[in-house]
Design a protein around this motif. Sequence first.
Motif, PDB file in Angstrom:
ATOM      1  N   TYR A  24       0.857  -1.184   0.000  1.00 52.14           N
ATOM      2  CA  TYR A  24       0.000   0.000   0.000  1.00 52.14           C
ATOM      3  C   TYR A  24       0.890   1.230   0.000  1.00 52.14           C
ATOM      4  N   ARG A  31      -1.155   5.038  -6.371  1.00 52.32           N
ATOM      5  CA  ARG A  31      -1.627   3.654  -6.426  1.00 52.32           C
ATOM      6  C   ARG A  31      -0.431   2.738  -6.671  1.00 52.32           C
ATOM      7  N   SER A  82      -3.260  -1.937  -5.689  1.00 48.81           N
ATOM      8  CA  SER A  82      -3.835  -1.627  -4.383  1.00 48.81           C
ATOM      9  C   SER A  82      -4.272  -0.170  -4.376  1.00 48.81           C
ATOM     10  N   TRP A  83      -5.267   0.107  -3.562  1.00 41.84           N
ATOM     11  CA  TRP A  83      -5.893   1.428  -3.484  1.00 41.84           C
ATOM     12  C   TRP A  83      -6.111   1.765  -2.014  1.00 41.84           C
ATOM     13  N   GLN A 133      -7.767   7.124  -3.144  1.00 41.27           N
ATOM     14  CA  GLN A 133      -7.038   6.994  -4.403  1.00 41.27           C
ATOM     15  C   GLN A 133      -7.984   6.618  -5.540  1.00 41.27           C
ATOM     16  N   GLY A 134      -7.691   7.157  -6.726  1.00 39.28           N
ATOM     17  CA  GLY A 134      -8.501   6.868  -7.898  1.00 39.28           C
ATOM     18  C   GLY A 134      -7.655   6.882  -9.156  1.00 39.28           C
ATOM     19  N   SER A 135      -8.241   6.415 -10.214  1.00 37.86           N
ATOM     20  CA  SER A 135      -7.533   6.288 -11.491  1.00 37.86           C
ATOM     21  C   SER A 135      -7.638   7.524 -12.361  1.00 37.86           C
ATOM     22  N   LEU A 165     -14.421  -0.853  -4.328  1.00 37.01           N
ATOM     23  CA  LEU A 165     -14.094   0.216  -5.263  1.00 37.01           C
ATOM     24  C   LEU A 165     -15.385   0.710  -5.890  1.00 37.01           C
ATOM     25  N   ASN A 222     -11.323   4.427  -4.793  1.00 33.67           N
ATOM     26  CA  ASN A 222     -11.609   3.842  -3.490  1.00 33.67           C
ATOM     27  C   ASN A 222     -12.197   4.957  -2.640  1.00 33.67           C
TER      28      ASN A 222
END
Length: 166
Positions: free
Chosen positions: A51, A56, A73-74, A78-80, A99, A132
């Motif tokens: 983590y 990420r 892992s998130w 955290q996001g994309s 998620l 997340n």
Amino acid sequence: MNSDVQIAGDPLALPHLMPPPAAHPATVAECAGLARAIAADRASWAHLVRYDAVSRWYHRLRTGPGYEVWLLSWVPGQGSGLHDHGPSSGVLTVLDGALTERHQDGGRAVRRRLTPGAQRVFAPGYAHEVVNDSLEPAVSLHVYFPGLTEMPLHRPQCAQAVAVGG
């Protein structure tokens, strides 16, 4: 034009009808089967998870002819970012935690909460955001076919930021 999924429903909702996982997947169904098999073999991936509070964390778990498997892992928050996967199709499987996936469907904002075992399948060019937004860390598995070569970011559509249940 309607897709097969729109006409017949989500094939991943019927895992007992899915074929056994292929050693080297060549179809979306085989990628989903491979993801389920890896998810079930927790000993093969759990010890690798890390983590990172800054970004990420990700680890390429496996590659084969025309595909690759990533473990991510998130931590909470955290996001994309809104992105697609270029020419790759993919399967996202949640292994631990929860998620949220956000995407547009015919101009309508859709938000889906994904919990352990949930899978999402996407075609080339499918734009979505994964985040997340829970209070616990999460782990996900991603299978891309062909292997991931690009992940272009998209500008969010602020006017349609209100999420609708999905």
